[in-house]
Structure formats: structure tokens, C-alpha cells
Enzyme design. Structure first.
Site, PDB file in Angstrom:
ATOM      1  CD  GLU A  78       2.495  -3.837   9.067  1.00  0.00           C
ATOM      2  OE1 GLU A  78       3.382  -4.451   9.571  1.00  0.00           O
ATOM      3  OE2 GLU A  78       1.950  -4.118   7.865  1.00  0.00           O
ATOM      4  CE  LYS A  80       5.823  -1.812  11.668  1.00  0.00           C
ATOM      5  NZ  LYS A  80       5.640  -2.990  10.864  1.00  0.00           N
ATOM      6  CD  GLN A  81       2.537   1.342   9.725  1.00  0.00           C
ATOM      7  OE1 GLN A  81       2.869   0.293  10.037  1.00  0.00           O
ATOM      8  NE2 GLN A  81       2.728   1.756   8.531  1.00  0.00           N
ATOM      9  CD1 TRP A  90       0.717  -0.583   3.116  1.00  0.00           C
ATOM     10  CD2 TRP A  90      -0.441   1.507   3.377  1.00  0.00           C
ATOM     11  NE1 TRP A  90       1.060   0.078   4.313  1.00  0.00           N
ATOM     12  CE2 TRP A  90       0.432   1.033   4.468  1.00  0.00           C
ATOM     13  CE3 TRP A  90      -1.258   2.679   3.112  1.00  0.00           C
ATOM     14  CZ2 TRP A  90       0.484   2.102   5.356  1.00  0.00           C
ATOM     15  CZ3 TRP A  90      -1.023   3.670   4.433  1.00  0.00           C
ATOM     16  CH2 TRP A  90      -0.035   3.339   5.425  1.00  0.00           C
ATOM     17  CG  ASP A  91       4.883   0.709   1.884  1.00  0.00           C
ATOM     18  OD1 ASP A  91       3.770   0.086   1.934  1.00  0.00           O
ATOM     19  OD2 ASP A  91       6.059   0.781   2.006  1.00  0.00           O
TER      20      ASP A  91
HETATM   21  C1  BGC Z   1       4.990  -1.492   7.606  1.00  0.00           C
HETATM   22  C2  BGC Z   1       3.917  -1.697   6.518  1.00  0.00           C
HETATM   23  C3  BGC Z   1       4.583  -1.258   5.278  1.00  0.00           C
HETATM   24  C4  BGC Z   1       5.527  -2.348   4.918  1.00  0.00           C
HETATM   25  C5  BGC Z   1       6.403  -2.194   3.590  1.00  0.00           C
HETATM   26  C6  BGC Z   1       5.988  -2.315   7.449  1.00  0.00           C
HETATM   27  O1  BGC Z   1       6.776  -2.295   8.341  1.00  0.00           O
HETATM   28  O2  BGC Z   1       4.071  -1.550   8.771  1.00  0.00           O
HETATM   29  O3  BGC Z   1       2.907  -0.541   6.664  1.00  0.00           O
HETATM   30  O4  BGC Z   1       3.495  -1.375   4.183  1.00  0.00           O
HETATM   31  O5  BGC Z   1       6.538  -2.277   5.966  1.00  0.00           O
HETATM   32  O6  BGC Z   1       6.919  -0.868   3.657  1.00  0.00           O
END
Ligand code: BGC
Length: 759
Positions: free
Chosen positions: A487, A589-590, A359-360
Site C-alpha cells: 500500500e 510496506k508489505q 483480501w486478508d
Molecule cells: C494492509 C492491507 C490489509 C489491511 C487489513 C493494511 O494495513 O496493508 O494489506 O488488507 O491492513 O489487514
């Protein structure tokens, strides 16, 4: 030590322990190929890497984690699946065509032998050239000067150009140069390439094939041209073993100059129908290759355009300028001009994440391209269109309607995510992300033919998925049992980011369908479906408490504001800052909620300033930034709240994520989404620009730490230059077409060439 010097990312000493990390950082590429910054003289395993977008194979991944706390057991791993998990698709590391090994009187130059007298390695984002200047003492006093230069060509994406020069400084002796292909390479520590053949005279060609069910083929051609003191010198011999190389040996003295002009060309199954064609194409391209400087000129004629269209000039801060340009270079080379594959999380800079598209892509990487190089953005969306059929199959497998995009996709669109991790399967926000990417692209570019031919069909199929996925309960639609973008919290109900984005994208889908109803294909939503989507838009639950805080998911605020910790052996390798019991805690986490205030622009559905301020204050404190995708979001939110020192810090974290190795894993490949966030932080954060269909919305933020910032972007085919100097924002365009601007809520027409606004 890495620093910015004369606008170039510069390494001033050889450092064994930083070899892997710096190899990722010094990757050169052109979107089609990515070549890690390993050394010509030797490509160590895990340091060396050459990848072609979409050239994939199968690897075995050994996973032996210890799920040693309640969180890892119940929420993170599916231990049954851990037992099943074994194989995974991956980018393939191609044979190392960088190989140029030089010996002085029988002693090979390796930086870890003898003595390095001087060392400077630079990557120039203005040209895409990686250069290394070394003076080496072989240990017995013989000093030699080396110059290595290389770049991936933007004139022809199959071509990689190299130049090497060698000069003895204080001795007479024999110098031997061996140049060709090191065929002994591994992907993820495994030999997955089989050699099919070696051919050639003037051009050497190695043919390889992946040793798996795919059996994808590739041909790597190399042409070496040697010169001594400006005159052509013929190779002395050719080695045909695992080092497939031409050898030149010459007696030289101080003042002599040995040079090598080397061209490597790659074609794979993704480009040609047969291995013969690959071989012929590689051979032909090598034969027509010119001297390095001429190749560079041809490359720059194309590359400069990309550089200029994406460049941001920062006056008064050379460091920030340099790191941003570096980040932009990595972002530019992460995109390809076809739709075989798309923007992956690590670009083509390493094997971690196997080259998958996440999704990035739509949320973090695509905006950079939509706003600066829309033709490349379109390719990334066409990739999603190619995956539509398999996405429908994904939904059907779950017993649902429409299309469900895979959380991780490869060349094909079936789910590629690691089966033992529970959360990615629940990250259905990917469907809203893809829809948002389409909408964002259309509203900024106005490319109607794309929307009608591809975009709207994807939007309709995504809408069908939501129709079948929502639950009607308590008089509202809910999305239960999901994982949001954070996550650390799995199996949650009504993730804020997901619900808000689903509502916005569905609303847009209806709007487009209504507007273009006569031109929609048979895939269009029927009357009942439209009625259902209208109902969802009206009644989907959009979390917001009376106190103006948005709960990230149902029950979020009931969790602890601290993080209980237990166990401890493997959490850190799964991107947790601690062995936390995250299911009991509000530590995230984010960003999830904060994305709605920063990266996502929902046009008329803005939150109030009070809501923004409250949520930012809260979620900044709760976020452990264990994903690099946090930094640019935090940079934007800092700018919007006039915390410019915080903006500065988060901005630097975004562009230096790998250079400073903030997450201790840069060697695995750069963090592409975060790096693209450098540009976005300035565009969206400082300039405060959001683009909608009817107008460009501008809410700039004053940046006292920089004198002047200048960038350009594209809106509906019109190139606009924007300059922020002190408290003045100026827009300039060459097109006579008037544009609607909404400046801090005030509508105005940008008619003349120039528009000046006072902050
Ligand atoms: C992040 C995800 C991301 C993935 C790839 C993970 O660490 O939590 O949101 O899509 O890394 O960058």
C-alpha cells in the site's frame, strides 16, 4: 507482562497501561460473538467490547490528518473526499454483560484501588477459558480472594458462561455482589445503541436497537445464580438503572465461599425476525443453562474437535508451542459457521477496521480453514457468493463488466473502504484473491457441488471483469493504474502479484469450464469470452527481468533504494514507519512479489530456485514490514532458503504480533491474518506442503531448533497426520484411499497407512 506458562497465555501482574492491549489479546469468542478481555468489575471505554458478527451500525469517524508531504498529498489522500467523509459502518459494541462488581464492606474491588497481593490471568487455548485469580487488599488490610472464569460456548453460539467466587481471607464483613449488564457502552466513543426495554425476573433481558437508519435490534439475557457455601442464595434486590443487575449481600467470615454462576445469551436481528423472538430466545436459553462446569463440558465436547484439528505440537520449545496455540485459538474464534459475515481483519476483537472483510480473508486466513476445517472455509466463500450481485453492481458503477468485489466489505458487498484513502480503490487484486480462494478451496477439498453451485459462477463473473479491465498494448495485456498489495505504492502499472495471480486464476477458470461445460449454468462464459480469456492467459504481461528479479511494478527498479523523508505529522497513524516519500523509493510496506513464492501456489508454474533466492534477498531488504501481513510470508521464505533462525524469528513475530505489540496498536484488536500465518508458516514453510488437484506436493525444510513437529490437515476429505522429526517426515492416514504425493519433484503413491520420507 505476558508469558506462556503451562501452555496458557499468562498475565502475572495487573498493569494499567496494558489494559487496552491485553483486552484485545484476551478476547474470548466462538465465531458468532467476540468478548474482549475487559474486567468484570468495570468495562472502561476503549477497553471493553462485545461484538456479534454481522451486527452492525453507523458511526461518525473524525478524520483530521495533516497531508504534509508530497506523497500524502498526491498519492495517499484524496483531500476533497476527506472533506466529505463522515460516516462509516461498524461493528457495534453491545451492552456489557460481563458486569460483576464486588464490594467488601462498602468498598468496591477495582484493581487500581487498594493493593493487589497476587494476580494471574490466563487464557487456555485448549479450552477457550479465560481465568483470573486475584488476592486483593482493600487498603485497610481486609484481604479477599477472587476467582473469575468465563468462556464463549461452542455448544451454543449464543451463550456466554461465567463463574465467579469470592472468599474473605482474614476478616468478617459484608460482601456485596452486583451482577448483570452495564448498559452504558460506546462504540468508537459514540453511543449508538438505544435501549428499547428491560424485562424479566429470573432472567433479565435488555433489548437494544442501533440508533441509525438500520435500527438493528438485539436482546441480551442474563441469568445469575448465587450460592453461599454450596447452598443457593436468593438475590437481595435488583437494580434497574444503567446498571441492570441482581444484587446479593451476605455477611461472611474466613472460610466462607460466595459463588456466582452467570449465563449471558444474545440474539440479534441477524438471527430472529422480531424483537419478541429475540427476547424469548435469550430468555429460554438462559433458563436452560446449567452450572458452569456442566456448560464447560458441553462446550469442550465441540471445541476440542476444532482445537485438535488445528493443533500443531512442537516438541522442544514450550514458548513457541504456547504462542502458536494462542494464535490458533484467535484464528479459530475468528470464523463463524454461517455466511452472514466472514473472516474480518481483526476478528471480533476490536472496533478498528469496523469488522470489515479484506483480501486478508482469502489469502491469509482462509488457507488455515481450507486445510484444517474446510466446513468453515466454505462459509467464508458462501459469504462471497452472497455478495456476487452487489459485486456486479460495483463493476457496473465503474463502467466495467462482470463482478468487482469490494476491497472492504461488510454484511453487504458494496465498497466500504474509507473514501478519503486513494489506494484501496485501486487494489483490484481483491478480485484475483477471491478467485484464488475458490480455486484453493476446490483443489484441496474436491467439493465439486460447491464449485458447480457457487464457485464457478463467481469465477466466470470475475473473468468478465478482467476481460473488461485489461488493456492490450505493446502486443500484451496489461493492468494499468492499480495498487498492488504493497500500500505504499499507488497508481502503478502491472503490479507483479496482480498480473501473475490474474493469469493463474483465469487459467484455472478455463480449465474448470472446460471440464464441467455440461454442468455450468447460463452464467458460463460464451465462446467469444472464452477466446478472449484464453488470449489474456497467453499474453498477459508477467513481469520478470533478464536478471531474474521481478519488478514489483513498471519502473520499480528505477526508484531509490533508500527512503527520502519529509513532513512528519500524520504518516505514522497511516501505517508508515516514516514520513517517507514512498513514491520515490523502493521501500515497500508489505510483500507483493514474495507472496507469489510463498502463499500462492501456482502448481506447474513454479519459479526457479535461483529466481526465488534472488527475489527473496532483494525484497526482504526493501520491506519495512509496516503491515503485519509481512511476517508469515517472510517466515516461509526464510524456511525455504534454510535460514532457520530467521524463520524462527519471523514465525514468532507472526504469533506474537499483538503480545509484543510490534505495531503499537494491539489495543485496537488482534491482527488476524498474521496470527493465522503462524500455522501456515509451519505447514507451508517447514513441512513445505502445497496441495493441488492431482497430488500433494512436499518440499520439507529441516528445522534444527525444534525436536519434533506434528500437525494434521485434510486433503479431499482424508485426514492426514504429518510429523517432522529431525530429517524424517512421516505421513499417516486412516483412509485406505491411495494418494498421490510429489516429494521434491518425485511422484509416489501413498498407499499404506504410513509413508516415511527422508529429508
Ligand atoms: C494492509 C492491507 C490489509 C489491511 C487489513 C493494511 O494495513 O496493508 O494489506 O488488507 O491492513 O489487514
Amino acid at each position: 507482562m505476558l508469558k506462556v506458562q503451562n501452555g496458557k497465555l499468562t498475565e502475572t501482574e495487573y498493569c494499567i497501561e496494558a489494559e487496552g492491549k491485553n483486552a484485545a489479546i484476551f478476547t474470548t469468542g466462538n465465531g458468532y460473538m467476540g468478548v474482549r478481555g475487559s474486567f468484570e468489575e468495570f468495562g472502561s471505554i476503549r477497553v471493553q467490547g462485545i461484538y456479534v458478527r454481522g451486527y452492525i451500525g453507523t458511526i461518525i469517524e473524525i478524520m483530521e490528518p495533516f497531508p504534509d508531504n508530497e506523497y500524502m498529498k498526491n498519492f495517499y489522500f484524496n483531500e476533497e473526499k476527506l472533506k466529505d467523509f463522515e460516516k462509516q459502518e461498524s461493528v457495534v459494541n453491545l451492552s456489557d454483560f460481563l458486569l460483576v462488581r464486588i464490594s467488601v464492606d462498602g468498598e468496591v474491588f477495582y484493581p487500581w484501588k487498594g493493593k493487589i497481593l497476587s494476580w494471574e490471568r490466563t487464557l487456555d487455548p485448549k479450552t477457550g477459558v479465560l481465568e483470573r485469580k486475584v488476592v486483593w487488599d482493600n487498603g485497610s488490610g481486609k484481604q479477599t480472594r477472587f476467582l473469575f472464569r468465563r468462556f464463549a460456548s461452542y455448544e451454543n453460539k449464543h451463550k456466554y458462561c461465567m463463574y465467579v467466587s469470592v472468599s474473605p481471607l482474614n476478616y468478617s464483613g459484608k460482601i456485596k455482589i452486583l451482577s448483570g449488564i452495564d448498559t452504558k457502552v460506546k462504540t468508537c466513543g459514540q453511543k449508538i445503541l438505544r435501549e428499547v426495554g428491560k424485562f424479566g425476573d429470573e432472567v433479565m433481558v435488555q433489548q437494544v436497537k442501533t440508533a441509525d437508519k438500520y435500527g438493528f435490534e438485539a436482546a441480551i439475557g442474563v441469568k445469575n445464580e448465587f450460592r453461599l457455601n454450596g447452598k443457593n442464595a436468593d438475590k437481595t434486590e435488583r437494580e434497574c438503572n444503567c446498571l441492570f443487575a441482581d444484587i446479593l449481600e451476605k455477611q461472611v467470615s474466613p472460610g466462607d465461599l460466595l459463588e456466582l454462576n452467570k449465563t449471558a445469551c444474545i440474539y440479534t436481528s441477524r438471527d430472529c425476525a422480531s424483537i419478541e423472538e429475540m427476547k424469548d430466545s435469550a430468555q429460554e436459553l438462559c433458563l436452560t443453562a446449567r452450572a458452569f462446569e456442566e456448560e464447560l463440558k458441553a462446550h469442550l465436547a465441540k471445541y476440542r474437535v476444532l482445537f485438535e484439528k488445528t493443533d500443531i505440537e512442537i516438541e522442544g520449545d514450550d514458548e513457541a508451542q504456547g504462542y502458536l496455540r494462542y494464535a490458533n485459538y484467535q484464528t479459530i474464534i475468528s470464523a463463524c459457521d454461517d455466511s452472514v459475515h466472514s473472516l474480518s481483519a481483526k476478528g471480533l476483537t476490536g472496533e478498528r477496521y469496523n469488522g470489515f472483510v479484506w483480501w486478508d480473508c482469502e489469502i491469509y486466513q482462509l488457507p488455515f480453514f481450507i486445510y484444517t476445517l474446510p466446513e468453515l472455509a466454505e462459509q467464508a466463500l458462501l459469504y462471497r457468493y452472497r455478495l456476487l450481485k452487489s459485486s456486479k453492481e460495483n463493476a457496473a458503477k465503474d463502467g466495467l463488466g462482470g463482478a468487482k468485489y469490494a476491497f472492504c466489505s461488510s454484511v453487504t458487498g458494496d465498497e466500504r473502504v474509507w473514501i478519503y484513502a486513494r489506494h484501496p480503490f485501486l487494489q483490484i487484486h481483491i478480485n484475483a484473491d477471491v478467485a484464488y480462494g475458490i480455486i484453493n478451496y476446490y483443489r484441496v477439498t474436491g467439493n465439486l457441488s460447491f464449485l458447480l453451485k457457487y464457485g464457478l459462477e463467481m469465477l466466470c463473473e470475475i473473468a468478465r471483469y478482467w476481460i473488461s479491465r485489461v488493456q492490450f498494448e505493446n502486443g500484451r495485456y496489461e493492468l494499468k493504474n492499480v495498487t498492488g498489495t504493497d500500500e505504499h505504492h499507488l497508481y502503478v502499472d502491472n503490479d507483479a502479484y496482480t498480473n501473475y495471480l490474474v493469469q493463474f486464476t483465469l487459467k484455472k477458470t478455463l480449465e474448470y469450464l472446460d471440464r464441467f461445460s455440461d454442468r455450468a449454468g447460463k452464467w458460463r462464459l460464451n465462446k467469444e469470452e472464452i477466446a478472449k480469456v484464453q488470449d489474456i492467459v497467453k499474453k498477459i504481461y508477467l513481469p520478470l527481468e533478464d536478471n531474474d528479479l521481478i519488478p514489483q511494478f513498471d519502473g520499480y527498479f528505477n526508484l531509490s533504494r533508500t527512503l527520502p523523508v519529509a513532513g512528519g505529522s500524520s504518516a505514522k497513524s497511516f501505517q508508515m514507519k516514516q514520513s517517507g516519500l514512498y513514491h520515490l523509493s523502493q521501500i515497500i510496506k508489505q510483500p507483493d512479489v514474495m507472496l507469489l513464492f510463498s502463499y500462492i501456489y501456482r502448481e506447474d508454474e513454479k519459479f526457479t530456485e535461483q529466481q526465488y533466492a534472488l527475489n527473496w534477498d532483494y525484497y526482504e531488504a526493501m520491506c519495512e514490514t509496516a503491515s503485519s501481513l509481512s511476517f508469515p510470508v517472510h517466515a516461509i521464505a526464510s524456511a525455504d532458503s534454510s535460514r532457520m533462525l530467521s524463520f524462527y524469528k519471523y514465525f514468532l513475530d507472526s504469533v506474537k504480533i499483538d503480545i509484543d505489540d510490534l505495531h503499537n496498536c494491539a489495543w485496537q484488536g488482534v491482527h488476524s491474518g498474521c496470527l493465522a500465518g503462524g500455522w501456515i508458516s509451519i505447514f507451508r514453510g517447514l513441512f513445505g506442503i502445497n496441495m493441488a488437484e492431482n497430488a500433494i506436493y512436499v518440499e520439507p525444510n529441516f528445522m534444527p531448533l525444534w525436536k519434533k513437529i506434528k500437525l494434521s490437515f485434510e486433503y479431499r476429505g482424508i485426514r492426514i497426520e504429518a510429523t517432522l522429526e529431525g530429517k524424517t517426515l512421516t505421513f499417516e492416514k486412516t483412509s485406505p484411499q491411495p494418494l498421490e504425493i510429489v516429494f521434491r519433484g518425485k511422484e509416489m503413491l501413498f498407499e499404506q497407512q504410513r509413508l516415511q520420507l527422508a529429508l
